[in-house]
Design a protein around this motif. Structure first.
Motif, PDB file in Angstrom:
ATOM      1  N   MET A 281     -17.005  11.212 -48.669  1.00 26.63           N
ATOM      2  CA  MET A 281     -16.490  10.118 -47.953  1.00 26.63           C
ATOM      3  C   MET A 281     -15.215   9.794 -48.234  1.00 26.63           C
ATOM      4  O   MET A 281     -14.058   9.586 -47.644  1.00 26.63           O
ATOM      5  CB  MET A 281     -17.192   8.759 -48.195  1.00 26.63           C
ATOM      6  CG  MET A 281     -18.613   8.782 -47.584  1.00 26.63           C
ATOM      7  SD  MET A 281     -18.549   9.066 -45.777  1.00 26.63           S
ATOM      8  CE  MET A 281     -20.338   8.894 -45.318  1.00 26.63           C
ATOM      9  N   ARG A 282     -14.664   9.968 -49.559  1.00 29.72           N
ATOM     10  CA  ARG A 282     -13.415  10.003 -50.043  1.00 29.72           C
ATOM     11  C   ARG A 282     -12.553  11.097 -49.502  1.00 29.72           C
ATOM     12  O   ARG A 282     -11.287  11.036 -49.199  1.00 29.72           O
ATOM     13  CB  ARG A 282     -13.316   9.956 -51.522  1.00 29.72           C
ATOM     14  CG  ARG A 282     -11.835   9.697 -52.192  1.00 29.72           C
ATOM     15  CD  ARG A 282     -11.983   9.880 -53.693  1.00 29.72           C
ATOM     16  NE  ARG A 282     -12.070  11.357 -54.185  1.00 29.72           N
ATOM     17  CZ  ARG A 282     -12.915  11.614 -55.333  1.00 29.72           C
ATOM     18  NH1 ARG A 282     -13.468  10.678 -56.070  1.00 29.72           N
ATOM     19  NH2 ARG A 282     -12.729  12.787 -55.663  1.00 29.72           N
ATOM     20  N   GLN A 289      -8.778  12.148 -43.496  1.00 31.65           N
ATOM     21  CA  GLN A 289      -8.780  10.575 -43.313  1.00 31.65           C
ATOM     22  C   GLN A 289     -10.006  10.086 -42.801  1.00 31.65           C
ATOM     23  O   GLN A 289     -10.908  10.735 -42.113  1.00 31.65           O
ATOM     24  CB  GLN A 289      -7.551  10.189 -42.868  1.00 31.65           C
ATOM     25  CG  GLN A 289      -6.290  10.904 -43.311  1.00 31.65           C
ATOM     26  CD  GLN A 289      -5.895  10.885 -44.730  1.00 31.65           C
ATOM     27  OE1 GLN A 289      -6.371  10.050 -45.362  1.00 31.65           O
ATOM     28  NE2 GLN A 289      -5.606  12.081 -45.361  1.00 31.65           N
ATOM     29  N   GLN A 290      -9.999   8.826 -42.592  1.00 30.92           N
ATOM     30  CA  GLN A 290     -11.173   8.259 -41.895  1.00 30.92           C
ATOM     31  C   GLN A 290     -11.244   8.404 -40.347  1.00 30.92           C
ATOM     32  O   GLN A 290     -12.529   8.833 -39.692  1.00 30.92           O
ATOM     33  CB  GLN A 290     -11.382   6.634 -42.249  1.00 30.92           C
ATOM     34  CG  GLN A 290     -11.344   6.269 -43.791  1.00 30.92           C
ATOM     35  CD  GLN A 290     -10.228   6.598 -44.374  1.00 30.92           C
ATOM     36  OE1 GLN A 290      -9.310   5.668 -44.197  1.00 30.92           O
ATOM     37  NE2 GLN A 290     -10.158   7.105 -45.434  1.00 30.92           N
ATOM     38  N   SER A 391     -12.042  -3.256 -46.860  1.00 31.26           N
ATOM     39  CA  SER A 391     -11.986  -1.706 -46.864  1.00 31.26           C
ATOM     40  C   SER A 391     -11.682  -1.059 -45.707  1.00 31.26           C
ATOM     41  O   SER A 391     -12.244  -1.507 -44.861  1.00 31.26           O
ATOM     42  CB  SER A 391     -13.361  -1.269 -47.318  1.00 31.26           C
ATOM     43  OG  SER A 391     -13.569   0.072 -47.212  1.00 31.26           O
ATOM     44  N   HIS A 393     -12.108   2.254 -45.272  1.00 31.72           N
ATOM     45  CA  HIS A 393     -13.278   3.074 -44.955  1.00 31.72           C
ATOM     46  C   HIS A 393     -14.341   2.240 -44.122  1.00 31.72           C
ATOM     47  O   HIS A 393     -14.924   2.740 -43.136  1.00 31.72           O
ATOM     48  CB  HIS A 393     -13.759   3.647 -46.199  1.00 31.72           C
ATOM     49  CG  HIS A 393     -13.118   5.010 -46.758  1.00 31.72           C
ATOM     50  ND1 HIS A 393     -11.978   5.069 -47.236  1.00 31.72           N
ATOM     51  CD2 HIS A 393     -13.806   6.287 -46.615  1.00 31.72           C
ATOM     52  CE1 HIS A 393     -11.775   6.202 -47.435  1.00 31.72           C
ATOM     53  NE2 HIS A 393     -12.669   7.024 -47.166  1.00 31.72           N
ATOM     54  N   SER A 397     -15.587   2.971 -40.316  1.00 25.25           N
ATOM     55  CA  SER A 397     -16.884   3.632 -40.224  1.00 25.25           C
ATOM     56  C   SER A 397     -17.806   2.640 -39.627  1.00 25.25           C
ATOM     57  O   SER A 397     -18.522   2.974 -38.440  1.00 25.25           O
ATOM     58  CB  SER A 397     -17.462   3.831 -41.732  1.00 25.25           C
ATOM     59  OG  SER A 397     -16.719   4.673 -42.545  1.00 25.25           O
ATOM     60  N   ALA A 448     -20.979   5.229 -46.111  1.00 25.64           N
ATOM     61  CA  ALA A 448     -19.393   5.498 -46.100  1.00 25.64           C
ATOM     62  C   ALA A 448     -18.954   4.129 -46.861  1.00 25.64           C
ATOM     63  O   ALA A 448     -18.004   4.012 -47.735  1.00 25.64           O
ATOM     64  CB  ALA A 448     -18.771   5.362 -44.776  1.00 25.64           C
ATOM     65  N   ARG A 452     -17.575   3.163 -51.312  1.00 25.99           N
ATOM     66  CA  ARG A 452     -16.398   2.827 -51.773  1.00 25.99           C
ATOM     67  C   ARG A 452     -16.504   1.920 -53.016  1.00 25.99           C
ATOM     68  O   ARG A 452     -15.788   1.733 -53.895  1.00 25.99           O
ATOM     69  CB  ARG A 452     -15.394   2.200 -50.826  1.00 25.99           C
ATOM     70  CG  ARG A 452     -15.311   3.093 -49.719  1.00 25.99           C
ATOM     71  CD  ARG A 452     -14.784   4.371 -49.933  1.00 25.99           C
ATOM     72  NE  ARG A 452     -13.303   4.013 -50.146  1.00 25.99           N
ATOM     73  CZ  ARG A 452     -12.288   4.969 -50.738  1.00 25.99           C
ATOM     74  NH1 ARG A 452     -12.576   6.365 -50.780  1.00 25.99           N
ATOM     75  NH2 ARG A 452     -11.244   4.745 -50.796  1.00 25.99           N
TER      76      ARG A 452
END
Length: 489
Positions: A281-282, A289-290, A391, A393, A397, A448, A452
């Motif tokens: 996911m990173r 990127q996301q 966040s 992400h 997501s 996801a 984080r």
């Protein structure tokens, strides 16, 4: 003689009609390219490649690339809309819908190709050769700059031109044009400076920059990435703060104390599967990127469900609008609260206390002082350089998962990926090969988001609020989407 001519004309007419019928019948029996073979999907692959290249050339900049991807797929949609029975373009004006007999696959392919080509040239300008070569592979002339609103080439060029012009001055400062800028692209024209420096934490509730290794024995503290992104005009949302969440937990609260402790415990006990999830996911070198990550998930749906060009144009349009507006909404919260990350919060709560934690590359889990704690990341990119809450992400997501669920009418996903734990973080201390399974869109978003927290980049408050913000964005953009595909709710 007259009778002979009439009979001859009738025979010719019959023969011509028969030929036309046979030609149409042959065209209708040729199967339309599906999934990865349709041209919309192929352009999405080119967009992914360009995003990865952008990361290599400019370092990760998820806000900027989300806007690029969003506007590329708006351009594609607007061009395609002129060959659809009821869709309404977002920015393209003054170009009439083409007659029904022109709504052919070939015309759609040409129109969206020119729109994609022109938009990508504008945004991912360092990859112009890549785009031109792909146009040639498609048998199209990359030098055709026609603006004829009656041809697919002209409509594609006009669609991209309309999007590019409409989004100049939208707050992104792409051209260094915003008031307070210095003419440099993406210059910090709002003058944001963090209250805390990398060396001194004056207010532990606020974001603190952290030192990264420069890979050459030195160190540097990156500034905040695009601190003005909350000023960017959304495409579908009414405003950046439309769904701004309530405040995060502050120093002294029981909630924050528990969530900081949770981050420490999670990171000290990472399993191979969790490490693989954090890294997947990173993302790493050539990260998309996301927004790009969820575009890739959407591509999997396209292949799984044998999408046509029409379906992919619409799905990618909606998916990437959610990501683009989601980043704007996320940055509104980030810059409004200017909130601390676990990197600084752990130091604040556990400074001189002994804790178990990952000690860095090659060290594994060791006992250290809290003031030495760090996220599970390489030295050269320890932590995202911008405030924590919410966040990004989780926002993207949560939003894109909800978008795919709404668009497909089902939460089922069924994707999986095989990875070696530690491959991006501890290449000399690899774990087992694990298979990450993503059964539903919702579960994928939750995985996801929690990744984080596992990695030490966020506390749960950042994640939970981000997921909900993303879902709010997706539902709002859904109304916008339905309006533009002519199915207003």
């Amino acid at each position: 003689m007259k009778r002979t001519l009439v009979l001859l004309f009738a025979a010719l007419s019959f023969f011509t009609c028969k030929q036309n019928y046979q030609k149409q019948h042959e065209q209708s029996t040729v199967e339309e390219p599906k999934g990865a073979d349709n041209i919309a999907h192929q352009w999405s692959e080119i967009a992914i490649t360009a995003t990865a290249n952008d990361t290599d050339r400019f370092t990760p900049r998820p806000t900027i690339t989300s806007r690029y991807l969003g506007l590329i797929f708006v351009s594609i949609f607007d061009a395609w809309s002129r060959y659809d029975e009821k869709s309404i373009p977002v920015y393209l004006e003054g170009v009439e819908r083409r007659p029904s007999d022109e709504h052919t696959l070939k015309n759609k392919e040409i129109a969206i190709s020119y729109a994609a080509f022109r938009a990508m040239n504008e945004y991912y300008y360092t990859d112009k050769e890549l785009f031109a070569n792909f146009m040639k592979e498609l048998g199209l002339d990359p030098n055709d700059e026609s603006l004829d609103p009656t041809t697919p080439e002209g409509i594609g060029n006009l669609a991209a031109k309309a999007v590019i012009e409409a989004r100049k001055g939208d707050g992104a400062n792409q051209y260094g044009e915003e008031e307070g800028s210095n003419g440099e692209a993406y210059f910090n024209y709002v003058g944001y400076e963090p209250i805390n420096s990398a060396d001194k934490n004056m207010d532990p509730n606020r974001w603190q920059p952290k030192y990264f290794s420069d890979g050459k024995g030195g160190k540097f503290a990156p500034g905040c990435l695009t601190p003005f992104w909350d000023k960017v005009k959304p495409v579908a949302l009414k405003s950046a703060d439309q769904f701004r969440p309530g405040p995060p937990p502050m120093i002294g609260s029981e909630q924050l104390e528990k969530e900081v402790q949770e981050v420490i415990e999670m990171q000290a006990n990472l399993t191979d599967e969790q490490k693989a999830l954090v890294e997947f996911m990173r993302d790493g070198p050539q990260s998309v990127q996301q927004a790009g990550h969820w575009l890739k998930f959407a591509q999997e749906v396209s292949i799984r469900d044998d999408h046509t060009l029409d379906q992919d144009v619409k799905m990618f349009f909606y998916n990437q609008l959610v990501a683009m507006d989601g980043f704007i909404a996320s940055w509104d919260s980030k810059m409004f609260y200017d909130y601390a990350r676990p990197y600084a919060l752990v130091h604040e709560y556990y400074d001189k206390q002994k804790i178990k934690a990952w000690g860095g590359v090659g060290k594994g889990v060791v006992e250290i002082e809290g003031g030495e704690w760090r996220p599970y990341s390489p030295d050269t990119f320890l932590c995202p350089p911008f405030p924590s809450y919410v966040s990004g992400h989780s926002t993207i997501s949560g939003g894109c998962a909800e978008a795919l669920k709404l668009w497909t009418g089902s939460d089922a996903f069924g994707s999986e990926v095989e990875l070696v734990a530690g491959y991006l973080t501890e290449p000399d201390n690899l774990g087992d090969t694990v298979t990450l399974k993503f059964p539903t869109f919702t579960k994928t978003a939750e995985m996801a988001g929690v990744s984080r927290v596992l990695g030490g980049y966020h506390i749960q408050a950042d994640n939970v609020a981000g997921l909900e913000l993303g879902r709010d964005v997706a539902r709002e953009v859904w109304k916008f989407y339905k309006k533009h595909v002519g199915e207003e709710l």
